[in-house]
Design an enzyme around this catalytic site. Sequence first.
Site, short mmCIF file in Angstrom:
data_model
loop_
_atom_site.label_atom_id
_atom_site.label_comp_id
_atom_site.label_asym_id
_atom_site.label_seq_id
_atom_site.Cartn_x
_atom_site.Cartn_y
_atom_site.Cartn_z
N THR A 47 10.42 -12.15 4.99
CA THR A 47 11.77 -11.71 5.35
C THR A 47 12.55 -12.93 5.83
O THR A 47 12.04 -14.05 5.80
CB THR A 47 11.74 -10.65 6.48
OG1 THR A 47 11.39 -11.29 7.72
CG2 THR A 47 10.71 -9.56 6.17
N CYS A 48 13.77 -12.68 6.29
CA CYS A 48 14.59 -13.81 6.72
C CYS A 48 14.07 -14.46 8.00
O CYS A 48 14.42 -15.60 8.30
CB CYS A 48 16.03 -13.36 6.92
SG CYS A 48 16.22 -12.01 8.11
N ARG A 50 10.51 -14.12 9.06
CA ARG A 50 9.05 -14.22 9.13
C ARG A 50 8.47 -14.32 7.71
O ARG A 50 9.01 -13.75 6.76
CB ARG A 50 8.44 -13.00 9.83
CG ARG A 50 8.41 -11.72 9.06
CD ARG A 50 7.69 -10.61 9.81
NE ARG A 50 8.40 -10.26 11.04
CZ ARG A 50 7.94 -10.52 12.26
NH1 ARG A 50 6.76 -11.09 12.41
NH2 ARG A 50 8.63 -10.20 13.32
N SER A 107 10.45 -7.78 16.31
CA SER A 107 11.68 -8.35 15.76
C SER A 107 12.56 -8.94 16.84
O SER A 107 12.44 -8.57 18.01
CB SER A 107 12.46 -7.27 15.01
OG SER A 107 11.68 -6.70 13.97
N GLN A 113 15.82 -1.54 11.66
CA GLN A 113 15.42 -0.55 10.67
C GLN A 113 14.99 -1.17 9.34
O GLN A 113 14.25 -0.55 8.58
CB GLN A 113 16.56 0.43 10.44
CG GLN A 113 16.94 1.22 11.69
CD GLN A 113 18.05 2.22 11.42
OE1 GLN A 113 18.34 2.55 10.28
NE2 GLN A 113 18.67 2.69 12.48
N GLN A 114 15.45 -2.38 9.04
CA GLN A 114 15.19 -2.96 7.72
C GLN A 114 13.72 -3.27 7.49
O GLN A 114 13.25 -3.25 6.35
CB GLN A 114 16.00 -4.24 7.53
CG GLN A 114 17.50 -4.02 7.52
CD GLN A 114 18.11 -4.28 8.86
OE1 GLN A 114 17.50 -3.98 9.89
NE2 GLN A 114 19.31 -4.84 8.89
N GLY A 192 28.54 -8.95 4.54
CA GLY A 192 27.25 -8.32 4.30
C GLY A 192 27.45 -6.83 4.09
O GLY A 192 28.45 -6.25 4.54
#
Length: 442
Positions: A47-48, A50, A107, A113-114, A192
């Site tokens: 992910t952005c 990790r 997080s 939620q993502q 976004g």
Amino acid sequence: MTLLVVGSSHLSAPMDVLEALAAAEAGHLSAEALASPHVAESMVVSTCNRVEVYAEVDRFHAAVDDLIAALAKAGGIPIADLTPQCYVHYDERAAQHLFEVTAGLNSMVVGEQQIMGQIRTSLAAAQESGTAGRELNEAAQAALRVGKRVRSETGLDRAGATIVTVAYADAFERLATLGGPKPQDSHMVIVGSGALSGLAVAHAGRVGVASVTVAGRTEEKAQRLADSYNARGTHIDELPDLLAAADIVVFCTGAVGTIVDRGDVAEAMLSRPQRPLVLVDLALPHDTDPRTAAIPGVARIDLAGLSERPEARADHADTLAANTILSDELRNYFAARAARAVEPVLVSLRGRATAVVDAELQRLRERLAGLTESDWALVERSLRRTVNALMHTPTVRIKELAADPDGQRYADALNSLFDLSVDLVDVISVSRENPDDPGDTP
């Protein structure tokens, strides 16, 4: 085989390292991990903020070395430089970490939620490529169950909305300090079109912002989000003009690397003398160059600073409730995993029982040749039912005892009670031991 995770995140590494790792192709990294002779299964979560490799391994130290080497190669980072930026979790702690990540407890914005969708996508990719087998599938599915329970049984996912609320309060305070307009007279741009952008647009409506524009990489998606809140949607290519016209710009793209640098903002400010601009960067890695804060008339708020503020943190009661759910599910997961480990024993026991019944039925057929087929069916059904009833309690107890840490004594008891083969008992015994004791791991 035991679960191992080696990774790097916003908690262990600077953004330049994370960006280099995130730029790597997840499928290639997973295959590189699986090339290790000590890795049987692999799944990459990228992910952005990790990049982690989950693996089923037969050796701790050797597998850790191989996975760090795979990460270093994928990110183009020397192993010696990357190693201090990585964390390692093994066995129960590895499963706990996966559950925490999926639940949003690990997080920067607790409860985001993502991450659940990202775990689901990672699992699907690993299944499709054949790098994830039964064990990783079971671990990821258990983690997704944790995530669903946390979101349905606690208010942890409100933290995302909370941080947007705090960011807006800060942004309007900064705007007022710089001599800018009130919320009802201001224009906001949201860059976004994901879940966080949805929260940002919704809250803009709640605070009464005069007008909102949503800019996304796909104009259609941006317009869809904008339509839900009576806003305007456009393509991100319009960002230079939007910067020049906005009072507050909220960034939440999740892109790798900045999309607005110091020069972009400085140029926009030339066309708006005496008019301040507030940049709210909710992205990780950040979407804006931190140096933009030094430009006269510009204020910059970022996620790292917001996440440290007490009012932006998740509710303590929700965090406690989420951790309780996680602990319960972790126990259930390891109980189920232990039960799977003794499945060969159960198969052997059932096979032994079936063989005894078959032999007895054959003996009875020879002695009771005068029985009708219906009578014979009744005898056979009754005998098999009796044996199944006798096997029920030992079967349940075997599954319960599987979670006992004293695996060797359990294996010896199975051998004595059921006269199982030595090879099978050895398999069960080894599966309950650490193949290469890692000691205390970080």
